[in-house]
Structures are given as C-alpha cells and as structure tokens.
Design a protein around this motif. Structure first.
Motif, PDB file in Angstrom:
ATOM      1  N   THR A   1       0.841  -1.202   0.000  1.00 22.84           N
ATOM      2  CA  THR A   1       0.000   0.000   0.000  1.00 22.84           C
ATOM      3  C   THR A   1       0.873   1.247   0.000  1.00 22.84           C
ATOM      4  O   THR A   1       2.050   1.203   0.361  1.00 22.84           O
ATOM      5  CB  THR A   1      -0.909   0.027   1.231  1.00 22.84           C
ATOM      6  N   PRO A   2       0.295   2.374  -0.382  1.00 22.76           N
ATOM      7  CA  PRO A   2       1.047   3.631  -0.305  1.00 22.76           C
ATOM      8  C   PRO A   2       1.236   4.086   1.140  1.00 22.76           C
ATOM      9  O   PRO A   2       0.664   3.514   2.070  1.00 22.76           O
ATOM     10  CB  PRO A   2       0.154   4.605  -1.079  1.00 22.76           C
ATOM     11  N   ASP A   3       2.039   5.089   1.306  1.00 28.12           N
ATOM     12  CA  ASP A   3       2.251   5.717   2.612  1.00 28.12           C
ATOM     13  C   ASP A   3       1.065   6.632   2.884  1.00 28.12           C
ATOM     14  O   ASP A   3       0.800   7.569   2.141  1.00 28.12           O
ATOM     15  CB  ASP A   3       3.555   6.517   2.585  1.00 28.12           C
ATOM     16  N   PHE A   4       0.354   6.342   3.970  1.00 28.75           N
ATOM     17  CA  PHE A   4      -0.856   7.104   4.281  1.00 28.75           C
ATOM     18  C   PHE A   4      -0.582   8.293   5.198  1.00 28.75           C
ATOM     19  O   PHE A   4      -1.522   8.920   5.697  1.00 28.75           O
ATOM     20  CB  PHE A   4      -1.889   6.189   4.951  1.00 28.75           C
ATOM     21  N   THR A   5       0.683   8.638   5.399  1.00 31.53           N
ATOM     22  CA  THR A   5       1.025   9.695   6.345  1.00 31.53           C
ATOM     23  C   THR A   5       0.343  11.007   5.992  1.00 31.53           C
ATOM     24  O   THR A   5      -0.153  11.729   6.868  1.00 31.53           O
ATOM     25  CB  THR A   5       2.548   9.900   6.390  1.00 31.53           C
TER      26      THR A   5
END
Length: 633
Positions: free
Chosen positions: A37-41
C-alpha cells in the motif's frame, strides 16, 4: 475527493506520490497485483479505505494504524496479508473487515481507545488465535464475527458488550481442521464429562440482552451444553447451531419467543424431542437438513407462522406428512429414501404469493408419485391463495396432462378469447424437462423461467403508467431457482393463477374506458392474447450444465382438478434406471449438500415488470443471486 481504482496495480511509486490531505475515500479493491500500500502519512483526512480482493497484498504501511479520521477499513479476502501494524489507534474507526485474510497470524494491539467501533469481522482468519484485551474498550460494538478462526475460547470480555447484536463463533474450519470429526473424544465420553470451552461460556450469553443473531456452528456442542435458562436473550431472532451434536431440539430453545429463524442442520438429530415447540411462536424459517429423521412429527403443525422448511439430505426420511398451509417452500433435495409427500387436505384462502417444493434427486419419490397429480392437488388446495406454485423433481417425460407440448426451451399458446370472463378458469400450468449435460459435481445450478402475455391488437391503452400497443409483451414473471447438483433428467413444474396472469388492479384501477379498450374492444377482431413460457438452465461460469429438452402447457379450469383418475406420462414419469441412480446416489451423496438458506438469502428470485424479453436476463438474475448468497461484508 476520492480515488477509485480497479486495475492491475503492481506498486505505487512513493517518490511521485502527491499529498493526500483532502482525500477521504480510497478504493483499490480488485487490484490483484497490488503488493504494497502507499504511505498514508499525508492522508490524514482519509475516512474510507477499501482494499477488498487484493489477493497479492503483503505489506500494509504502518501509517494506516494512526489514521484518526478513518471510519471504514475493508481488507476482505487479502489472502496474502500476514501482518498488520503492531498497534492500531484509529479512534474514529467504526467498521473493520478482515474476513478471508487466511494468512494473517495475529490481531494487532489497540493503542488508545476505539470506542466507536461497531463491526469487527475476522471470519476465515484461520491463524488468528486471540484478540487484544484492549478491545473491551469498544463498548458500543454491535457485530462480532470470529467464525473459522483459531480462537478456541471466546474472550470473556465480549459478554460485556451490552449493545452487541450479531455474534458468530463458528468452529475451526481452517485447512488443518477439515478432516477432524465433530464428535466428543472417547476419553471424554468415558469420563462422562467434556471440556468444551464454548460450553463453559454459554451461560454468559444471557447478559447479551441486545443480541439478535447468534451463530455457533460446528462448536462441538451437545444437548446438555445449552443452558436451561435462555430468557436473557430476549431480543434473539436468528439462531444457528448447525453442525453440533443434538439428539433433539434442546428444551430451553423453545422458550425463545422472538426467534424467527432456527438452524439445526447436520446435528445428527433423530427426532424433534418432547419439547413443547409451540413456544417458538414467531418461528418462520426452520432448517433441519442433513439429520437422521425417518419421519417428521406432527408437532411441526404447532408452528403456525412457519414459512420455509429445510429438510435436504435427510437420507433416512421416508415420508413427509401434511404440513401447515402457511409453509411456502419445502426443501427436500437429496432425500434418497423419501417415498411419499402428503398432499394438503384443507383449502387455504390466505394470500401468500409464491410457494413450492424442491425435490432434486429424490428418485424414490419420483417412482411413487406422479408429478402432475402432486401439482394438481396443491393447486386445488391453494388455488385462491398462491399466485405461483412450483415443483422440482426427477422425471424424463412431460405428463400427458399438459395438453400442449413442444420440443425445445419455449412454448407459445393462444389464450381463449374472453378467458378473463370465464369463472371456471383458474390459471395456467407449465412443465419442462431439464437434461443434465455434465457430470454431477458440488456446484450450484440455476433454473430460470420467464412468462409473457402478448396482448391482442389495440389502438392504445394505459394502466398505472404503462402503454400497450399492438402485440407488445407484458412480462408476468421472471424467476430463478438456485439448485445443487442435478443427477439425470428433472421436471420443473410451474403454476400461475389467473390473478397473476391478469392482475385485478389492471381492471379495477384503470377505469372502464381503458379496460374496455385493452381487453374487450378487439374481441370483434377475433384476435386473442398469447402466452409464451421460456425456460433456461445456468451454471456459475456462464456455462449451461442444464438444458431444457421439452416443455408443455395447460390452461387449467376447475374441472381439471376434480379428476380422480391419475393421468400417466407418455411412457412412465420415472426413468427406467431411476432405481440404479438412487442406489448410486445413496452411496455417493457426499457431494450433494443442502441449498443455501435465506439468508440465507432466499434461493428464489423473482422480478415483476412490464417490459419485453431481454436476451441475457436470466443469466444476470442467476449471477445476482449467487453474489447475494455468498455475500458478506
């Protein structure tokens, strides 16, 4: 702002990932090549994240655990996912779905409070052995599904969830448990006691006063494990105890006055017992398939609200007594010893819509009972109360009673002029032979039926907003029944009442002018309406394992039901090798399983619209039903 992606994603390149501050919905479901998954930051306002069906997903970015605005996280069927962040603190989370994550080894620790969590689904997480103790802070939890996990004993704190409405704790069904018998050990029997952890927890259920649905399938429970006092479950409406070990219905269950669905399939039951089942005054659906009944006791007649009865694969069942007229559908598929189905003796005038009997692979029944006779007796009893009645049973010839017959999957017949004014006319019956073109296997088939009336020529007529011109068809019914594997030829018999074919509303609510214009004005032209009936069989993968070989129709009048002489088929309704088929079936019934329940999800799907035929309608109906029957979150 939302991102919806259904594609072959391999990996989101983080170096080019833009800020996602305004993103609220991200749907990557079906991305079967997504592995990370992408970085959800930067997605601090994300409220919905759907990764359902990402079967190659292995790594979930740790930032997902601190999404404070996230309300829905759906990771259903992410079969390669092994771990989640060690701790999660999604304080706004309301729904967490991990069902089908068969490689997930543990449930994460909860950091902080998740008081808003209402739904937690871990079904099919075969390796998850325990839950976080901090989960008890989710005091508003309404739905908890721990079925088919490695959790052997429900944590005691779940019995403190006063708002819990749905609880599922099915037995362990993972790959390593498929061959284990569902019986107490010999040592436990010798000791006269058992150490089932679930049995110890059952008395605590009485504190869940809001519980509406309880599933305890395959939990190795015996009759004595059920607490004698179940009064605390005052809101319980659906109870599933299938796959356990009961001699009869536990007495305490009969005190659940609000129970509308009870499942006791595959419980080794031989009788319903002496319990006063009259206490189940609200029961509408009863599932008793796969048990050892020889006969069904008349005690069932006490269940005055019962609508459906499931008895499929009761291999020892020999006869089915006369049942309540309130019952709409009886499933007796695979009852290999069944010889007699009692016909109703009382006329029912309570309008109940559609009804039917499904007797797939009941070869002894076909040897002993004529299909058309069985249909006529039910029509006679229910002519004023059932708009539709259906029967499915073995048969290789259309009975002679169906006066108009034709090879193929459809038939069109003219309807007598002024038939609607004939007080002796009650409806139309149809029959079709379905041929199985493939070897039987544990799969589901669909039998579809459509009926249309082609109206006589008219200048123009409207009713409830519908316009009829020329001979445009009016669809009477479009229905599909989902069935289990079918051995050899079977008959599908349908009956439609006159009120179904020509609804009273079309006459009473359209006005005299429009009614005359539509139905009587063109009688002078000597042109009558035509009825067309079509049948089609379906399989799961756009294949056609069942094909309609021949069909027949009969316009039914009252005198047709008074005949005492049973009409025989062209040769004999039962195929000469039915006895051999029955013997083979009895020895190889393992692949024949009971039909999916309403939840089950009803196995009957009907549409009623006024529109013309569409080529792929029935295939679409079948796909819709199959999707609904297997549907979870």
């Amino acid at each position: 702002m939302s991102i919806i992606m259904f594609s072959h994603l391999f990996l989101i390149y983080y170096g080019l990932q833009p800020p996602l501050f305004n993103l609220k919905i991200m749907n990557l479901s079906g991305s079967q090549n997504l592995i990370k998954t992408p970085d959800f930051t930067t997605a601090s306002n994300l409220e919905v994240l759907i990764l359902k069906g990402c079967t190659k997903l292995v790594d979930v970015h740790p930032a997902i655990g601190v999404l404070k605005s996230l309300k829905l996280l759906n990771l259903k069927d992410c079969k390669s996912l092994r771990t989640l962040p060690t701790k999660i603190g999604m304080e706004s989370l309301e729904t967490l779905i991990l069902s089908g994550c068969s490689s997930l080894v543990r449930f994460p620790e909860i950091d902080g409070k998740m008081e808003r969590l209402k739904t937690l689904n871990l079904s099919g997480c075969y390796r998850v052995e325990n839950l976080s103790e901090n989960l008890q802070q989710a005091k508003f939890l309404e739905e908890l599904d721990l079925s088919e996990t490695a959790i052997t004993e429900p944590p005691s704190f779940i019995f403190q969830f006063k708002y819990l409405k749905v609880l599922s704790f099915n037995g362990r069904k993972g790959p390593t448990y498929k061959l284990l018998p569902n019986l107490p050990s010999l040592f436990e029997l010798i000791q006269g006691r058992r150490t089932n952890p679930m049995a110890r927890m059952l008395p605590l259920l009485s504190g869940l006063s809001s519980l509406r649905m309880l599933k305890l399938r395959d939990c190795n429970l015996c009759e004595g494990d059920i607490p004698p006092d179940m009064s605390g479950l005052s809101s319980l409406g659906s109870l599933d105890l299938s796959g356990n070990n009961f001699i009869s219905i536990p007495a305490s269950l009969t005190r659940l006055s609000k129970l509308w669905s009870l499942e006791l399939s595959n419980c080794n039951m031989c009788t319903l017992g002496e319990a006063d089942i009259y206490g189940l005054s609200s029961l509408r659906h009863l599932y008793l398939g796969g048990n050892n009944f020889i006969t069904i006791p008349l005690a069932l007649t006490k269940l005055s609200r019962l609508e459906s009865l499931e008895l499929s694969n009761c291999m020892k069942l020999k006869s089915l007594p006369e049942l309540l007229t309130s019952i709409q559908i009886v499933w007796i598929n695979g009852c290999s010893s069944l010889e007699v189905v009692a016909s109703p003796s009382k006329v029912c005038n309570i309008l109940l819509g559609s009804a039917g009997i499904a007797a797939i692979n009941c070869f002894k029944l076909a040897e002993n009972m004529n299909a058309s006779t069985l249909l006529k007796k039910h029509i006679k009893a229910f002519a004023n109360s059932r708009e539709i009645f259906s029967i499915f049973m073995p048969g290789s010839e259309i009975p002679e009673w169906f006066s108009q017959q034709k090879s193929g999957s459809s038939i069109k017949i003219p309807l007598p002029i002024n038939i609607r004014k004939d007080s002796q006319w009650i409806g139309v019956a149809s029959c079709c032979i379905f041929v199985n073109n493939v070897a039987p296997r544990d799969d589901e088939y669909g039998i579809g039926c459509e009926a249309y009336i082609y109206c006589r020529n008219s200048e123009q007529a409207s009713c409830k907003g519908y316009i009829f011109r020329g001979r445009n068809p009016r669809r009477i019914i479009s229905s599909c029944w989902v069935l289990r594997p079918v051995m050899k030829d079977h008959l599908s018999l349908r009956y439609w009442s006159r009120d179904k074919l020509y609804p009273i509303s079309m006459e009473d609510k359209c006005g005299d002018c429009e009614t005359n214009n539509l139905w009587t004005r063109d009688c002078l032209d000597k042109k009558c309406d035509e009825l067309e009936v079509s049948f089609l069989g379906f399989g799961k993968n756009n294949n056609f394992p069942l094909q309609a070989k021949k069909c027949g129709v009969r316009i039914v009048y009252k005198k047709d039901l008074e005949e005492t002489k049973e009409l025989q088929c062209h040769s004999t309704q039962s195929s000469p090798n039915f006895k051999h088929i029955h013997q083979h079936f009895a020895h190889n019934h393992g692949w024949v399983s009971s039909t999916s329940h309403i939840k089950r999800k009803r196995n009957i799907y009907e549409e009623e619209e006024e529109e013309g035929p569409q080529p792929n309608r029935m295939q679409k109906l079948f796909k819709f039903i199959m999707g609904q029957s297997g549907k979870k979150h």
